[in-house]
Motif scaffolding. Structure first.
Motif, PDB file in Angstrom:
ATOM      1  N   LEU A 190      48.979  37.503  55.167  1.00 36.22           N
ATOM      2  CA  LEU A 190      49.706  38.319  54.195  1.00 36.22           C
ATOM      3  C   LEU A 190      50.110  37.518  52.958  1.00 36.22           C
ATOM      4  CD1 LEU A 190      52.016  40.421  56.559  1.00 36.22           C
ATOM      5  CD2 LEU A 190      49.949  41.176  55.375  1.00 36.22           C
ATOM      6  N   GLN A 191      50.130  36.200  53.060  1.00 33.92           N
ATOM      7  CA  GLN A 191      50.526  35.350  51.934  1.00 33.92           C
ATOM      8  C   GLN A 191      49.344  34.955  51.051  1.00 33.92           C
ATOM      9  OE1 GLN A 191      52.603  32.029  53.685  1.00 33.92           O
ATOM     10  NE2 GLN A 191      54.303  33.302  54.416  1.00 33.92           N
ATOM     11  N   ARG A 192      48.139  35.405  51.398  1.00 34.71           N
ATOM     12  CA  ARG A 192      46.977  35.065  50.565  1.00 34.71           C
ATOM     13  C   ARG A 192      47.167  35.652  49.166  1.00 34.71           C
ATOM     14  NH1 ARG A 192      42.499  33.163  53.319  1.00 34.71           N
ATOM     15  NH2 ARG A 192      41.081  33.871  51.660  1.00 34.71           N
ATOM     16  N   SER A 193      46.795  34.868  48.163  1.00 35.35           N
ATOM     17  CA  SER A 193      46.981  35.295  46.782  1.00 35.35           C
ATOM     18  C   SER A 193      46.081  36.491  46.461  1.00 35.35           C
ATOM     19  CB  SER A 193      46.657  34.143  45.823  1.00 35.35           C
ATOM     20  OG  SER A 193      45.311  33.719  45.986  1.00 35.35           O
ATOM     21  N   ASN A 194      46.616  37.437  45.696  1.00 33.89           N
ATOM     22  CA  ASN A 194      45.882  38.633  45.273  1.00 33.89           C
ATOM     23  C   ASN A 194      45.357  39.442  46.461  1.00 33.89           C
ATOM     24  OD1 ASN A 194      46.166  37.874  42.492  1.00 33.89           O
ATOM     25  ND2 ASN A 194      44.399  36.496  42.727  1.00 33.89           N
ATOM     26  N   LEU A 195      46.088  39.409  47.581  1.00 31.54           N
ATOM     27  CA  LEU A 195      45.597  40.078  48.790  1.00 31.54           C
ATOM     28  C   LEU A 195      45.402  41.584  48.565  1.00 31.54           C
ATOM     29  CD1 LEU A 195      44.870  40.032  51.802  1.00 31.54           C
ATOM     30  CD2 LEU A 195      47.298  40.391  52.310  1.00 31.54           C
ATOM     31  N   THR A 196      46.385  42.239  47.956  1.00 32.66           N
ATOM     32  CA  THR A 196      46.285  43.688  47.761  1.00 32.66           C
ATOM     33  C   THR A 196      45.075  44.050  46.908  1.00 32.66           C
ATOM     34  OG1 THR A 196      48.698  43.878  47.903  1.00 32.66           O
ATOM     35  CG2 THR A 196      47.502  45.741  46.965  1.00 32.66           C
ATOM     36  N   ALA A 197      44.872  43.315  45.826  1.00 32.63           N
ATOM     37  CA  ALA A 197      43.734  43.591  44.947  1.00 32.63           C
ATOM     38  C   ALA A 197      42.413  43.338  45.668  1.00 32.63           C
ATOM     39  CB  ALA A 197      43.821  42.732  43.684  1.00 32.63           C
ATOM     40  N   GLU A 198      42.361  42.286  46.475  1.00 31.16           N
ATOM     41  CA  GLU A 198      41.129  41.976  47.189  1.00 31.16           C
ATOM     42  C   GLU A 198      40.819  43.016  48.254  1.00 31.16           C
ATOM     43  OE1 GLU A 198      41.895  37.967  48.526  1.00 31.16           O
ATOM     44  OE2 GLU A 198      40.657  37.143  46.912  1.00 31.16           O
ATOM     45  N   LEU A 199      41.835  43.504  48.946  1.00 28.77           N
ATOM     46  CA  LEU A 199      41.622  44.555  49.937  1.00 28.77           C
ATOM     47  C   LEU A 199      41.148  45.841  49.263  1.00 28.77           C
ATOM     48  CD1 LEU A 199      44.713  44.093  52.314  1.00 28.77           C
ATOM     49  CD2 LEU A 199      42.384  43.239  52.623  1.00 28.77           C
ATOM     50  N   ASP A 200      41.747  46.155  48.116  1.00 23.84           N
ATOM     51  CA  ASP A 200      41.360  47.356  47.389  1.00 23.84           C
ATOM     52  C   ASP A 200      39.919  47.251  46.895  1.00 23.84           C
ATOM     53  OD1 ASP A 200      42.098  49.942  46.193  1.00 23.84           O
ATOM     54  OD2 ASP A 200      41.832  48.898  44.291  1.00 23.84           O
ATOM     55  N   THR A 201      39.548  46.102  46.362  1.00 23.77           N
ATOM     56  CA  THR A 201      38.179  45.891  45.884  1.00 23.77           C
ATOM     57  C   THR A 201      37.177  45.994  47.023  1.00 23.77           C
ATOM     58  OG1 THR A 201      38.955  44.441  44.093  1.00 23.77           O
ATOM     59  CG2 THR A 201      36.642  44.253  44.733  1.00 23.77           C
ATOM     60  N   PHE A 202      37.525  45.415  48.165  1.00 22.27           N
ATOM     61  CA  PHE A 202      36.638  45.457  49.330  1.00 22.27           C
ATOM     62  C   PHE A 202      36.412  46.902  49.775  1.00 22.27           C
ATOM     63  CE2 PHE A 202      36.213  45.563  53.997  1.00 22.27           C
ATOM     64  CZ  PHE A 202      35.047  44.827  54.149  1.00 22.27           C
ATOM     65  N   CYS A 203      37.483  47.678  49.886  1.00 23.44           N
ATOM     66  CA  CYS A 203      37.358  49.062  50.345  1.00 23.44           C
ATOM     67  C   CYS A 203      36.573  49.916  49.351  1.00 23.44           C
ATOM     68  CB  CYS A 203      38.749  49.664  50.570  1.00 23.44           C
ATOM     69  SG  CYS A 203      39.608  49.004  52.030  1.00 23.44           S
ATOM     70  N   GLN A 204      36.825  49.735  48.067  1.00 23.25           N
ATOM     71  CA  GLN A 204      36.109  50.530  47.076  1.00 23.25           C
ATOM     72  C   GLN A 204      34.627  50.180  47.054  1.00 23.25           C
ATOM     73  OE1 GLN A 204      37.731  51.133  43.164  1.00 23.25           O
ATOM     74  NE2 GLN A 204      39.850  50.855  43.837  1.00 23.25           N
ATOM     75  N   ALA A 205      34.312  48.907  47.173  1.00 26.11           N
ATOM     76  CA  ALA A 205      32.911  48.481  47.129  1.00 26.11           C
ATOM     77  C   ALA A 205      32.121  49.008  48.322  1.00 26.11           C
ATOM     78  CB  ALA A 205      32.835  46.953  47.074  1.00 26.11           C
ATOM     79  N   GLN A 206      32.775  49.106  49.483  1.00 24.55           N
ATOM     80  CA  GLN A 206      32.087  49.528  50.700  1.00 24.55           C
ATOM     81  C   GLN A 206      32.263  51.017  51.001  1.00 24.55           C
ATOM     82  OE1 GLN A 206      30.122  47.342  52.148  1.00 24.55           O
ATOM     83  NE2 GLN A 206      30.821  45.695  50.796  1.00 24.55           N
ATOM     84  N   GLY A 207      33.096  51.703  50.213  1.00 27.76           N
ATOM     85  CA  GLY A 207      33.313  53.125  50.444  1.00 27.76           C
ATOM     86  C   GLY A 207      34.277  53.423  51.577  1.00 27.76           C
ATOM     87  N   TYR A 208      35.194  52.497  51.875  1.00 24.35           N
ATOM     88  CA  TYR A 208      36.169  52.718  52.940  1.00 24.35           C
ATOM     89  C   TYR A 208      37.427  53.366  52.363  1.00 24.35           C
ATOM     90  CZ  TYR A 208      33.198  49.330  55.353  1.00 24.35           C
ATOM     91  OH  TYR A 208      32.127  48.678  55.904  1.00 24.35           O
TER      92      TYR A 208
END
Length: 272
Positions: free
Chosen positions: A79-97
């Protein structure tokens, strides 16, 4: 293979014993396991996207696609990883999740698994549905306690039942997707059979599911879920005997058959 890990089945023990009997020159079982375990849990140098893809499963229902990743890292550190929220959002959008559930896995000094959960979902209604299903689960009970979260789109939980592996959490999430209010639409997106109220369709769907899947909470010998993909043989071997294929179309076809059968057998109403 350790019983305390909560994953080994009698079939596992049987086949491992047969393999060891056929190949007596194999290294010690514990040495093999330690080597594989070390490689599996080594996430050094991986980006957030790579960690999410390393051990990933997906389920879908009612047009909703849900990703479930195993993250081999402590919950707080993840949870302390930098830019975690943005990275999770990018991952989901790219894969269609539409949403992502991550199960963090570490081991305590007694080599016992420690599992926690992270739910990422920008859609608050879908997030509430997923979290509600996890919090209220009784088969198995997860014994969740809310953990601090860095963003409203992320819900985190300490999981009290450490034996509830991702394999056992998957059916909970799958049932939640199928139970979503929109699940009463047919695959084409049109409403169900005419003349049926929402409550009637709910009843028919429940009966159809009970007919086709009589035991939703089975033991590990006969899992409800399909075999694990080829990139992960940890939970269940895909070379094992296959399971009956079951799709949303099968459920709705069964519901339609039940409705039509009842309509044809119902006595005609008398005119007043």
């Amino acid at each position: 293979m350790a019983p305390e890990a909560g994953k080994v089945t009698p079939k596992d023990s049987k086949y491992v014993a047969q393999l060891e009997a056929h190949f007596p020159d194999l290294p010690n079982r514990s040495n093999i396991f330690e080597s594989l375990q070390k490689a599996k849990f080594d996430v050094s140098g991986l980006t957030t996207e790579q960690m999410l893809r390393k051990d990933l499963k997906t389920i879908s229902g009612d047009g909703t696609m849900l990703a479930i990743s195993a993250i081999y890292m402590d919950l707080e550190i993840f949870l302390q990883r930098s830019n975690l929220t943005a990275e999770l959002d990018t991952f989901c959008q790219a894969q269609g999740y539409d949403a992502l559930v991550a199960m963090t896995i570490t081991f305590n000094p007694h080599n016992e698994p420690v599992r926690h959960l992270v739910v990422f979902c920008p859609n608050m209604d879908l997030q509430s549905m997923i979290c509600g299903a996890l919090e209220c689960s009784c088969c198995p009970p997860l014994n969740l306690t809310p953990a601090p979260s860095p963003h409203p789109n992320i819900r985190a939980y300490f999981q009290g039942n450490a034996l509830a592996s991702r394999k056992k959490v998957l059916p909970i999430l799958k049932d939640a997707l199928w139970g979503h209010p929109g699940a009463m639409k047919t695959p084409s997106g049109t409403p169900g059979p005419e003349g049926c109220s929402q409550e009637q369709m709910d009843d028919e769907l429940d009966k159809a599911i009970n007919t086709l899947i009589p035991e939703m909470c089975r033991d590990d010998e006969e899992p409800v879920l399909p075999p694990t993909p080829m990139n992960s043989l940890v939970d269940e071997c895909p070379l094992d005997r296959g399971l009956p294929k079951l799709s949303a179309e099968d459920i709705f076809e069964k519901c339609s058959q039940i409705t039509m059968a009842r309509s044809s057998t119902s006595p005609p109403q008398k005119k007043k």
